[in-house]
Write a protein that holds these residues in place. Structure first.
Motif, PDB file in Angstrom:
ATOM      1  N   PRO A  92       0.807  -1.227   0.000  1.00  0.00           N
ATOM      2  CA  PRO A  92       0.000   0.000   0.000  1.00  0.00           C
ATOM      3  C   PRO A  92       0.839   1.275   0.000  1.00  0.00           C
ATOM      4  O   PRO A  92       0.458   2.270  -0.619  1.00  0.00           O
ATOM      5  CB  PRO A  92      -0.835  -0.138   1.276  1.00  0.00           C
ATOM      6  CG  PRO A  92      -0.876  -1.600   1.550  1.00  0.00           C
ATOM      7  CD  PRO A  92       0.418  -2.145   1.076  1.00  0.00           C
ATOM      8  N   ARG A 121       2.110   2.211  -3.715  1.00  0.00           N
ATOM      9  CA  ARG A 121       1.178   2.129  -4.827  1.00  0.00           C
ATOM     10  C   ARG A 121       1.260   3.405  -5.675  1.00  0.00           C
ATOM     11  O   ARG A 121       1.115   4.507  -5.139  1.00  0.00           O
ATOM     12  CB  ARG A 121      -0.248   1.961  -4.312  1.00  0.00           C
ATOM     13  CG  ARG A 121      -0.520   0.577  -3.707  1.00  0.00           C
ATOM     14  CD  ARG A 121      -1.901   0.514  -3.122  1.00  0.00           C
ATOM     15  NE  ARG A 121      -2.190  -0.796  -2.541  1.00  0.00           N
ATOM     16  CZ  ARG A 121      -3.280  -1.058  -1.816  1.00  0.00           C
ATOM     17  NH1 ARG A 121      -4.158  -0.105  -1.578  1.00  0.00           N
ATOM     18  NH2 ARG A 121      -3.468  -2.266  -1.324  1.00  0.00           N
ATOM     19  N   ARG A 153      -3.351   4.573  -5.919  1.00  0.00           N
ATOM     20  CA  ARG A 153      -4.028   3.935  -4.789  1.00  0.00           C
ATOM     21  C   ARG A 153      -5.510   3.716  -5.067  1.00  0.00           C
ATOM     22  O   ARG A 153      -6.097   2.727  -4.618  1.00  0.00           O
ATOM     23  CB  ARG A 153      -3.867   4.803  -3.542  1.00  0.00           C
ATOM     24  CG  ARG A 153      -2.458   4.797  -2.975  1.00  0.00           C
ATOM     25  CD  ARG A 153      -2.464   5.317  -1.554  1.00  0.00           C
ATOM     26  NE  ARG A 153      -1.154   5.168  -0.933  1.00  0.00           N
ATOM     27  CZ  ARG A 153      -0.923   5.405   0.348  1.00  0.00           C
ATOM     28  NH1 ARG A 153      -1.897   5.816   1.128  1.00  0.00           N
ATOM     29  NH2 ARG A 153       0.278   5.233   0.845  1.00  0.00           N
ATOM     30  N   ASP A 186      -7.261   0.151  -4.687  1.00  0.00           N
ATOM     31  CA  ASP A 186      -8.322  -0.019  -3.691  1.00  0.00           C
ATOM     32  C   ASP A 186      -9.582  -0.608  -4.329  1.00  0.00           C
ATOM     33  O   ASP A 186     -10.280  -1.426  -3.702  1.00  0.00           O
ATOM     34  CB  ASP A 186      -8.644   1.315  -3.032  1.00  0.00           C
ATOM     35  CG  ASP A 186      -7.527   1.786  -2.104  1.00  0.00           C
ATOM     36  OD1 ASP A 186      -6.711   0.929  -1.695  1.00  0.00           O
ATOM     37  OD2 ASP A 186      -7.467   2.992  -1.807  1.00  0.00           O
TER      38      ASP A 186
END
Length: 215
Positions: free
Chosen positions: A152, A155, A158, A162
């Motif tokens: 995470p 990334r 994101r 997600d």
């Protein structure tokens, strides 16, 4: 003194043989007709006695709106109700007790409304098709869109990552619901036709557990 008995006049000569043959033929035909009438009357009497015996025993008579059941005459409404009950008894039972265990998870019988709803779901013709479609979409998502080494903190996008994470969790929830419905309908392991009595369901159950641990 006593009068001599009258003797019938002798038939004319030459016709006595013909008259005797004709009279014998008529008597034979008349006797055959009488025997046939007696046989027909006997058959009708026997059928009538059988019909009365069936009515007294409680069988439904096809004629008339009132039927005798031994204790008296019943109304047409009672006749229709009895006919409806007999039709219900002839219909096959659902759920079939030969296909499902009497109890699921030691709690729910075949009369439990929640279990019956689950049985309805797994017997729906589109149930397996939808499950196969979910498996295919989940395979596509895992094979082409999921990065197992994704961190995470590093990334680049994101939002996109997600979305894929939430999509994977959605598939896990759907597979968990599918597994739970089958377990409630069939039972888990105790019984001849439970969920884990099929080898394929072991893999399904294992994938569901792994998906739940991913939350």
């Amino acid at each position: 003194g006593a009068m001599p008995a009258a003797t019938p006049p002798a038939p004319p000569r030459g016709q006595s043989g013909k008259n005797l043959v004709k009279q014998g033929t008529n008597n034979f035909q008349r006797q055959g007709t009488m025997n046939s009438m007696r046989s027909t009357a006997s058959m009708r009497s026997t059928a009538s006695r059988r019909r009365r015996r069936m009515d007294n025993d409680g069988d439904i008579s096809p004629s008339g709106s009132q039927i005798s059941f031994g204790s008296g005459m019943t109304s047409a409404r009672e006749f229709r109700e009895r006919k409806r009950m007999m039709k219900l008894q002839e219909e096959p039972k659902w759920p079939d007790p030969m296909m499902y265990n009497p109890r699921s998870l030691f709690l729910m019988t075949l009369k439990n409304p929640f279990r019956r709803a689950c049985i309805t779901c797994i017997e729906w013709k589109w149930w397996d098709r939808i499950v196969l479609l979910l498996i295919f979409l989940n395979t596509v998502q895992l094979g082409f869109l999921y990065d197992p080494f994704d961190i995470p903190e590093y990334r680049p996008d994101r939002t996109r990552a997600d979305i894929f994470t939430y999509l994977g969790q959605t598939f896990s929830i759907l597979f968990t619901i599918e597994c739970a419905v089958k377990i409630i309908a069939l039972g888990l392991i105790m019984g001849p036709k439970t969920y884990l009595s099929e080898a394929w369901n072991y893999l399904d159950f294992f994938i569901v557990i792994i998906g739940l641990l991913d939350f």
